[in-house]
Design a protein around this motif. Structure first.
Motif, PDB file in Angstrom:
ATOM      1  N   ILE A   1     -12.835   9.765 -14.010  1.00  0.00           N
ATOM      2  CA  ILE A   1     -11.849   8.757 -14.393  1.00  0.00           C
ATOM      3  C   ILE A   1     -10.440   9.261 -14.071  1.00  0.00           C
ATOM      4  O   ILE A   1      -9.613   8.533 -13.506  1.00  0.00           O
ATOM      5  N   ALA A   2     -10.156  10.508 -14.427  1.00  0.00           N
ATOM      6  CA  ALA A   2      -8.807  11.056 -14.267  1.00  0.00           C
ATOM      7  C   ALA A   2      -8.356  11.027 -12.817  1.00  0.00           C
ATOM      8  O   ALA A   2      -7.213  10.666 -12.511  1.00  0.00           O
ATOM      9  N   VAL A   3      -9.259  11.400 -11.912  1.00  0.00           N
ATOM     10  CA  VAL A   3      -8.873  11.498 -10.501  1.00  0.00           C
ATOM     11  C   VAL A   3      -9.041  10.174  -9.782  1.00  0.00           C
ATOM     12  O   VAL A   3      -8.080   9.610  -9.244  1.00  0.00           O
ATOM     13  N   PHE A   4     -10.255   9.651  -9.777  1.00  0.00           N
ATOM     14  CA  PHE A   4     -10.532   8.519  -8.904  1.00  0.00           C
ATOM     15  C   PHE A   4     -10.069   7.192  -9.488  1.00  0.00           C
ATOM     16  O   PHE A   4      -9.881   6.226  -8.749  1.00  0.00           O
ATOM     17  N   GLY A   5      -9.849   7.139 -10.801  1.00  0.00           N
ATOM     18  CA  GLY A   5      -9.199   5.959 -11.359  1.00  0.00           C
ATOM     19  C   GLY A   5      -7.727   5.927 -11.009  1.00  0.00           C
ATOM     20  O   GLY A   5      -7.177   4.890 -10.631  1.00  0.00           O
ATOM     21  N   SER A   6      -7.078   7.090 -11.085  1.00  0.00           N
ATOM     22  CA  SER A   6      -5.643   7.164 -10.817  1.00  0.00           C
ATOM     23  C   SER A   6      -5.323   7.114  -9.328  1.00  0.00           C
ATOM     24  O   SER A   6      -4.229   6.682  -8.939  1.00  0.00           O
ATOM     25  N   LEU A   7      -6.240   7.550  -8.471  1.00  0.00           N
ATOM     26  CA  LEU A   7      -5.960   7.595  -7.038  1.00  0.00           C
ATOM     27  C   LEU A   7      -5.757   6.212  -6.427  1.00  0.00           C
ATOM     28  O   LEU A   7      -5.129   6.091  -5.379  1.00  0.00           O
ATOM     29  N   PHE A   8      -6.276   5.178  -7.063  1.00  0.00           N
ATOM     30  CA  PHE A   8      -6.189   3.840  -6.479  1.00  0.00           C
ATOM     31  C   PHE A   8      -5.033   3.022  -7.046  1.00  0.00           C
ATOM     32  O   PHE A   8      -4.869   1.861  -6.704  1.00  0.00           O
ATOM     33  N   THR A   9      -4.215   3.640  -7.906  1.00  0.00           N
ATOM     34  CA  THR A   9      -3.109   2.891  -8.499  1.00  0.00           C
ATOM     35  C   THR A   9      -2.008   2.594  -7.487  1.00  0.00           C
ATOM     36  O   THR A   9      -1.194   1.693  -7.700  1.00  0.00           O
ATOM     37  N   GLY A  10      -1.965   3.340  -6.390  1.00  0.00           N
ATOM     38  CA  GLY A  10      -0.926   3.124  -5.394  1.00  0.00           C
ATOM     39  C   GLY A  10      -1.043   1.808  -4.648  1.00  0.00           C
ATOM     40  O   GLY A  10      -0.070   1.360  -4.028  1.00  0.00           O
ATOM     41  N   PHE A  11      -2.213   1.167  -4.707  1.00  0.00           N
ATOM     42  CA  PHE A  11      -2.374  -0.108  -4.008  1.00  0.00           C
ATOM     43  C   PHE A  11      -1.429  -1.166  -4.579  1.00  0.00           C
ATOM     44  O   PHE A  11      -0.936  -2.029  -3.854  1.00  0.00           O
ATOM     45  N   GLY A  12      -1.169  -1.112  -5.883  1.00  0.00           N
ATOM     46  CA  GLY A  12      -0.219  -2.045  -6.482  1.00  0.00           C
ATOM     47  C   GLY A  12       1.190  -1.813  -5.961  1.00  0.00           C
ATOM     48  O   GLY A  12       1.975  -2.767  -5.810  1.00  0.00           O
ATOM     49  N   LEU A  13       1.516  -0.553  -5.666  1.00  0.00           N
ATOM     50  CA  LEU A  13       2.832  -0.227  -5.128  1.00  0.00           C
ATOM     51  C   LEU A  13       2.996  -0.810  -3.724  1.00  0.00           C
ATOM     52  O   LEU A  13       4.089  -1.269  -3.355  1.00  0.00           O
ATOM     53  N   ILE A  14       1.928  -0.786  -2.938  1.00  0.00           N
ATOM     54  CA  ILE A  14       1.979  -1.375  -1.599  1.00  0.00           C
ATOM     55  C   ILE A  14       2.244  -2.876  -1.684  1.00  0.00           C
ATOM     56  O   ILE A  14       3.019  -3.440  -0.894  1.00  0.00           O
ATOM     57  N   ALA A  15       1.604  -3.532  -2.653  1.00  0.00           N
ATOM     58  CA  ALA A  15       1.849  -4.969  -2.843  1.00  0.00           C
ATOM     59  C   ALA A  15       3.309  -5.224  -3.204  1.00  0.00           C
ATOM     60  O   ALA A  15       3.925  -6.184  -2.708  1.00  0.00           O
ATOM     61  N   ASP A  16       3.893  -4.365  -4.051  1.00  0.00           N
ATOM     62  CA  ASP A  16       5.302  -4.520  -4.410  1.00  0.00           C
ATOM     63  C   ASP A  16       6.216  -4.263  -3.221  1.00  0.00           C
ATOM     64  O   ASP A  16       7.284  -4.885  -3.095  1.00  0.00           O
ATOM     65  N   LEU A  17       5.806  -3.350  -2.350  1.00  0.00           N
ATOM     66  CA  LEU A  17       6.573  -3.115  -1.121  1.00  0.00           C
ATOM     67  C   LEU A  17       6.543  -4.347  -0.223  1.00  0.00           C
ATOM     68  O   LEU A  17       7.554  -4.737   0.364  1.00  0.00           O
ATOM     69  N   ARG A  18       5.378  -4.949  -0.125  1.00  0.00           N
ATOM     70  CA  ARG A  18       5.217  -6.088   0.779  1.00  0.00           C
ATOM     71  C   ARG A  18       6.021  -7.292   0.316  1.00  0.00           C
ATOM     72  O   ARG A  18       6.613  -7.998   1.134  1.00  0.00           O
ATOM     73  N   ASN A  19       6.043  -7.547  -0.988  1.00  0.00           N
ATOM     74  CA  ASN A  19       6.776  -8.734  -1.455  1.00  0.00           C
ATOM     75  C   ASN A  19       8.261  -8.469  -1.718  1.00  0.00           C
ATOM     76  O   ASN A  19       8.990  -9.379  -2.125  1.00  0.00           O
ATOM     77  N   GLY A  20       8.691  -7.230  -1.504  1.00  0.00           N
ATOM     78  CA  GLY A  20      10.112  -6.915  -1.588  1.00  0.00           C
ATOM     79  C   GLY A  20      10.615  -6.570  -2.972  1.00  0.00           C
ATOM     80  O   GLY A  20      11.788  -6.200  -3.133  1.00  0.00           O
ATOM     81  N   SER A  21       9.751  -6.650  -3.990  1.00  0.00           N
ATOM     82  CA  SER A  21      10.226  -6.391  -5.357  1.00  0.00           C
ATOM     83  C   SER A  21      10.588  -4.923  -5.563  1.00  0.00           C
ATOM     84  O   SER A  21      11.516  -4.605  -6.317  1.00  0.00           O
ATOM     85  N   LEU A  22       9.888  -4.017  -4.893  1.00  0.00           N
ATOM     86  CA  LEU A  22      10.175  -2.590  -5.072  1.00  0.00           C
ATOM     87  C   LEU A  22      11.555  -2.242  -4.523  1.00  0.00           C
ATOM     88  O   LEU A  22      12.312  -1.495  -5.154  1.00  0.00           O
TER      89      LEU A  22
END
Length: 248
Positions: A64-85
């Motif tokens: 959980i600690a590693v592989f749950g946290s490793l995929f959290t960056g996908f939300g950041l990519i979405a924020d990059l794409r829509n310009g909110s970041l």
């Protein structure tokens, strides 16, 4: 600094509460492994289901600690794409708070998931002392901080879901196997036992098993804490610097 971090933490938690299904799905795989795979290892650990749980539950928590946290960056990519970041990055807020708020959200989610998995293991008969459990949660927090910060930094570097997914999938299987998450590395071939200590997650899994066995003096415990605190500091610094480059 603290105010901005807590502000973004509350913002990220609000988004999580709006769609709580995904964090709950994040614990399904470790729980299923706990229910269905741990009993299969009884023969390797002396034929006792409790001993099998004592060996496998720390591995499930590290999963959980590693592989749950490793995929959290996908939300950041979405924020990059829509310009909110970018809009948030050029605001008067302290820029590192954008990353730290997300990471803090991931840590809180991680602890809740860990307690749920431990509750399932306790219902199956596992008993662990409070000191050992607290130390295990702290080790998970350090491991999850590393994985979450690595994911944020990788997302800011790759900026593409396909590229990030392929990069993570390439390393996930060998890292899991060489950490001995499914079966302790002591049962692996000699060549795997030789190279396993190169994998930081191996030390975390071994430290977790030592904690759940009540061996507080085991040398793997300080090694695991030292490794993941240092790695978390490096990856957090990388992700913050990457965000600053985006903001110019």
């Amino acid at each position: 600094m603290i105010r901005d971090t807590l502000l973004f933490f509350r913002y990220e938690m609000a988004k999580t509460f709006r769609n709580p299904v995904w964090p709950l799905f994040g614990i399904l795989q470790p729980v299923l492994y706990l229910l269905m795979f741990a009993p299969l290892t009884k023969g390797l650990v002396g034929g006792s289901e409790v001993e099998a749980l004592r060996a496998f539950t720390p591995a499930a928590l590290m999963m959980i600690a590693v592989f749950g946290s490793l995929f959290t960056g996908f939300g950041l990519i979405a924020d990059l794409r829509n310009g909110s970041l970018e809009r948030l990055a050029v605001s008067p807020a302290w820029r590192p708070a954008l990353v730290l708020g997300r990471v803090l959200r991931d840590m809180v989610t991680l602890v809740v998931q860990a307690l749920l998995v431990f509750a399932v293991a306790a219902l199956m008969g596992l008993r662990v002392g409070p000191v050992e459990l607290v130390l295990m949660l702290l080790l998970m927090a350090a491991t999850g901080l590393f994985a979450s910060s690595l994911s944020q930094g990788l997302a800011l570097a790759v900026r593409d879901e396909n590229g990030m997914s392929q990069t993570l999938n390439l390393f996930m299987l060998p890292v899991m196997l060489l950490a001995g998450l499914f079966i302790p590395i002591a049962f692996a071939p000699e060549w795997m036992q030789t190279i396993a200590p190169v994998n930081p997650l191996y030390h975390a899994a071994e430290a977790g098993r030592a904690l759940f066995a009540g061996r507080l003096g085991d040398s793997e415990i300080p090694i695991a804490f030292g490794l993941f605190i240092a790695l978390a500091a490096l990856t957090t610094t990388w992700s913050v610097r990457s965000l600053r480059r985006i903001a110019g």
